[in-house]
Design an enzyme around this catalytic site. Sequence first.
Site, short mmCIF file in Angstrom:
data_model
loop_
_atom_site.label_atom_id
_atom_site.label_comp_id
_atom_site.label_asym_id
_atom_site.label_seq_id
_atom_site.Cartn_x
_atom_site.Cartn_y
_atom_site.Cartn_z
CG HIS A 11 50.92 1.82 -84.51
ND1 HIS A 11 49.67 1.82 -83.93
CD2 HIS A 11 50.81 2.56 -85.64
CE1 HIS A 11 48.84 2.54 -84.66
NE2 HIS A 11 49.51 2.99 -85.72
CD GLU A 48 49.07 6.08 -91.04
OE1 GLU A 48 49.59 5.96 -92.17
OE2 GLU A 48 48.38 5.18 -90.52
#
EC number: 5.4.2.11
Length: 207
Positions: free
Chosen positions: A10, A88
Amino acid sequence: MDRLLVLVRHGQSDWNLKNLFTGWKDPDLTEKGIGEAQAAGRGLKAKGLAFDIAFTSALTRAQHTLKLILGELGTPDVPTTREQALNERDYGDLSGLNKDDARQKWGEEQVHVWRRSYDISPPGGESLKDTVARVLPYYCQSILPAVLDGKKTIVAAHGNSLRALVMVLDGLTPETIPSMELETGVPLIYRLRANSTVESKEVLKLG
């Protein structure tokens, strides 16, 4: 058959900018992060790439990055799976803390061990080994079959969840993978053989 797999971390998030441990917390992209994602989309478009299927995590910063990339490609309606397994690494008690403050509280060496070892987890959180253990089964069950079926595939996720994939694709060891850096918004373009090994890899240079 073109077995295309693109991985992209990202774009910069608000908490990246503030130097905070993010993990499963859910900040959005900064203006810089938005620009990084758009640049990634333009770079992929310039190479003539388009996608049949997309995967991302359950977190906003990865979903927003994917949306911006697909928008730049002119294909906003690519079928997309949002999956918590691609989240994550969970930093547990470190989540939301400034990294410098964490070093003051626990010491530089301890924080470095938590961040850059393979199998040692911070209090209440995941080690990189734990993250790999949830990412790889999902890759093998859902992402890899799509790629091997010839579906051009993009995965927008996070530094540590993508480390798990790069570890397998690039044949890296638990000793080397923690120190490997993935830049925000920079696509990794893989083409796979029928046996799922890597035929070619390109880091897409942007700007």
